[in-house]
Write an enzyme that holds these catalytic residues in place. Structure first.
Site, PDB file in Angstrom:
ATOM      1  N   ARG A 173     -47.926  57.908 -49.520  1.00 31.17           N
ATOM      2  CA  ARG A 173     -49.654  58.857 -49.075  1.00 31.17           C
ATOM      3  C   ARG A 173     -50.188  58.232 -48.045  1.00 31.17           C
ATOM      4  O   ARG A 173     -50.504  58.480 -47.487  1.00 31.17           O
ATOM      5  CB  ARG A 173     -50.111  59.214 -50.679  1.00 31.17           C
ATOM      6  CG  ARG A 173     -51.178  60.379 -49.869  1.00 31.17           C
ATOM      7  CD  ARG A 173     -51.250  61.612 -50.915  1.00 31.17           C
ATOM      8  NE  ARG A 173     -51.625  61.135 -52.229  1.00 31.17           N
ATOM      9  CZ  ARG A 173     -52.552  60.429 -52.909  1.00 31.17           C
ATOM     10  NH1 ARG A 173     -54.004  60.405 -52.054  1.00 31.17           N
ATOM     11  NH2 ARG A 173     -52.734  60.189 -53.741  1.00 31.17           N
ATOM     12  N   TYR A 228     -61.525  76.343 -29.967  1.00 29.19           N
ATOM     13  CA  TYR A 228     -60.477  76.380 -30.617  1.00 29.19           C
ATOM     14  C   TYR A 228     -61.039  76.967 -31.822  1.00 29.19           C
ATOM     15  O   TYR A 228     -61.818  76.611 -32.700  1.00 29.19           O
ATOM     16  CB  TYR A 228     -59.232  75.719 -30.786  1.00 29.19           C
ATOM     17  CG  TYR A 228     -58.472  75.920 -32.018  1.00 29.19           C
ATOM     18  CD1 TYR A 228     -57.918  76.498 -31.411  1.00 29.19           C
ATOM     19  CD2 TYR A 228     -57.849  75.334 -32.590  1.00 29.19           C
ATOM     20  CE1 TYR A 228     -55.792  76.928 -31.523  1.00 29.19           C
ATOM     21  CE2 TYR A 228     -56.869  75.242 -34.034  1.00 29.19           C
ATOM     22  CZ  TYR A 228     -56.093  76.454 -33.444  1.00 29.19           C
ATOM     23  OH  TYR A 228     -55.211  76.334 -33.998  1.00 29.19           O
ATOM     24  N   ASP A 283     -62.102  66.722 -29.921  1.00 29.00           N
ATOM     25  CA  ASP A 283     -61.115  67.268 -29.614  1.00 29.00           C
ATOM     26  C   ASP A 283     -60.485  66.902 -28.280  1.00 29.00           C
ATOM     27  O   ASP A 283     -60.672  67.693 -27.656  1.00 29.00           O
ATOM     28  CB  ASP A 283     -60.768  68.604 -29.377  1.00 29.00           C
ATOM     29  CG  ASP A 283     -59.497  69.571 -29.693  1.00 29.00           C
ATOM     30  OD1 ASP A 283     -58.676  68.413 -29.755  1.00 29.00           O
ATOM     31  OD2 ASP A 283     -59.476  70.495 -30.859  1.00 29.00           O
TER      32      ASP A 283
HETATM   33  C1  PLP Z   1     -57.274  72.851 -28.788  1.00 24.75           C
HETATM   34  C2  PLP Z   1     -56.077  72.815 -29.673  1.00 24.75           C
HETATM   35  N1  PLP Z   1     -57.099  71.738 -31.138  1.00 24.75           N
HETATM   36  C3  PLP Z   1     -55.867  72.071 -32.143  1.00 24.75           C
HETATM   37  C4  PLP Z   1     -55.224  72.882 -32.495  1.00 24.75           C
HETATM   38  C5  PLP Z   1     -55.330  72.712 -34.079  1.00 24.75           C
HETATM   39  O1  PLP Z   1     -53.710  72.245 -33.961  1.00 24.75           O
HETATM   40  P1  PLP Z   1     -52.131  72.742 -35.001  1.00 24.75           P
HETATM   41  O2  PLP Z   1     -52.016  73.805 -34.417  1.00 24.75           O
HETATM   42  O3  PLP Z   1     -51.798  71.518 -34.999  1.00 24.75           O
HETATM   43  O4  PLP Z   1     -52.975  73.339 -36.184  1.00 24.75           O
HETATM   44  C6  PLP Z   1     -55.365  73.709 -31.250  1.00 24.75           C
HETATM   45  C7  PLP Z   1     -53.751  74.375 -31.740  1.00 24.75           C
HETATM   46  O5  PLP Z   1     -53.725  75.796 -31.001  1.00 24.75           O
HETATM   47  C8  PLP Z   1     -55.681  73.593 -29.904  1.00 24.75           C
HETATM   48  O6  PLP Z   1     -55.294  74.409 -29.090  1.00 24.75           O
END
Ligand code: PLP
Length: 392
Positions: A55, A108, A180
């Site tokens: 892990r 998101y 993000d």
């Molecule tokens: C801006 C953004 N952050 C995070 C994610 C989440 O990623 P995952 O689908 O790998 O969980 C997405 C998925 O579309 C996204 O567009």
């Protein structure tokens, strides 16, 4: 080292690759020790890339972590089984019951749901803020605010945030600034130079790049790495060695994919801009996108993802537009080598402090590596179907 060289070279230390080009896929749960001394030494280094227990990662993971950490410009990277897990892992590493979180309104959607459902249930409160708030963020900070969360550009509506100003104010109030950074991938923005403490990637998108692996990463600066690493470990976050291998393989072509997809997307966006049906383009490189000036100042480039808004149309016309595409596939996610389209309904329902006029049809495109002439022909046919539906 220049960026293209970094993409190719980082994480290829001989201690992981054992002298071949790519590190082997080292699958492991149990690691065996030859002596108590060996075990004790490994225990000491277990959080620092020493083989200890599955892990905690193996050479395949360590190579990927080193490459991402250095590309992002941080000191350490934690791996997660999806982008969503990276987001929850990062937030839960720095928030506890009674804390307050500032979350960008253009986030998101599942991140918003995480705040409104799971974090709220843990007694962590969230205030949403306008992505264009800039220095006004100071007024929203409460005595118990612990994290300022950014997503730039915002999901679907693409607002580019003033990252340095927001991070500066966060630090004045002792908050952790998280971003993000998926849209930029680790190469089109230098988050730590802009003041970010934790940079999150849905590696599922451009890092993996081939639409075949789910993965997330969170990279921290010196001050926040230990807490992120330890708490993510305690949350049990890890990924398979096979997936780590695929992510590392995807990473090696990230630079050329991004450059070509950026070029293709700009060609398509400029073509769309000439269409009489189009109200405006939501692409950070276009002046019609809120925060375009921050994009020009802080970003090194764009990618294949953008949205556009039509002047008029109903659900039937939107349906006609997206159904019958030859090259654009209808589906979520993005960052792969292929073109995608989604019709966006009800953005206003996933924004709580900013206004969005959902009466105008909106589509999000992800432009892949196909020839743009074929993609334009596909869109031209979509407009023909759209007009026929409107006329019906
Ligand atoms: C801006 C953004 N952050 C995070 C994610 C989440 O990623 P995952 O689908 O790998 O969980 C997405 C998925 O579309 C996204 O567009």
């Amino acid at each position: 080292m220049k960026r293209a060289t970094k993409i190719v070279s980082l994480g290829r230390d001989k201690k992981w690759t054992k002298g071949v080009i790519n590190p082997p896929v080292v699958r492991a749960s149990t690691v065996v020790f030859e002596s108590l001394e060996h075990l004790a030494k490994a225990a000491e280094g277990r959080g620092k890339g020493e083989l200890f227990y599955g892990r905690r990662g193996t050479d395949t993971h360590f190579a990927l972590q080193a490459a991402i950490a250095e590309l992002e410009g941080g000191v350490g990277t934690a791996l997660y089984p999806s982008g969503a897990a990276a987001i929850s892992g990062a937030l839960l590493s720095f928030l506890k019951s009674g804390d307050h979180l500032l979350m960008v309104d253009s986030v998101y959607e599942p991140t918003r749901d995480l705040c409104d459902k799971l974090l709220a249930g843990l007694g962590i409160t969230t205030t949403y803020y306008d992505p264009m708030i800039g220095a006004g963020i100071a007024e929203l900070i409460q005595p118990n605010t612990k994290v300022l969360y950014l997503e730039s550009p915002g999901s679907i509506t693409m607002e580019v945030q003033d990252v340095p100003t927001l991070c500066q104010i966060a630090h004045q109030h002792g908050l952790v600034a998280m971003l993000d950074n998926t849209w930029s991938s680790p190469i089109n923005c230098r988050p730590f130079e802009l003041g970010v403490d934790i940079s999150i990637q849905a590696a599922t998108k451009y890092i993996v790049g081939h639409s075949d692996v789910m993965m997330g990463t969170a990279t921290a600066n010196e001050q926040h790495w230990e807490q992120l690493r330890e708490n993510s470990y305690l949350l049990g976050q890890c990924v398979s060695a096979d997936d780590a291998y695929l992510a590392l393989r995807g990473l090696r072509t990230l630079g050329v994919r991004m450059a070509q997809q950026e070029k293709n997307a700009l060609t398509i966006a400029h073509w769309l801009e000439t269409r009489p049906e189009v109200d405006h383009i939501r692409h950070p490189a276009f002046p019609s996108c809120p925060g375009h000036e921050f994009f020009k100042r802080d970003y090194l480039g764009s990618n294949g993802l953008f949205s556009f808004v039509l002047k008029t149309g109903d659900r039937q016309a939107m349906k006609a537009f997206v159904e019958g595409m030859e090259h654009f596939k209808m589906g979520f996610s993005w960052g792969g080598y292929e073109s995608l389209i989604v019709a966006e309904f009800g953005i206003d329902k996933i924004r709580t402090v900013t206004q969005w006029d959902s009466s105008k049809p909106m589509f999000r495109l992800h432009i892949g590596l196909e020839d743009t002439e074929d993609l334009i022909a596909d869109l031209q046919a979509a407009f023909t179907r759209y007009h026929a539906a409107l006329g019906a």
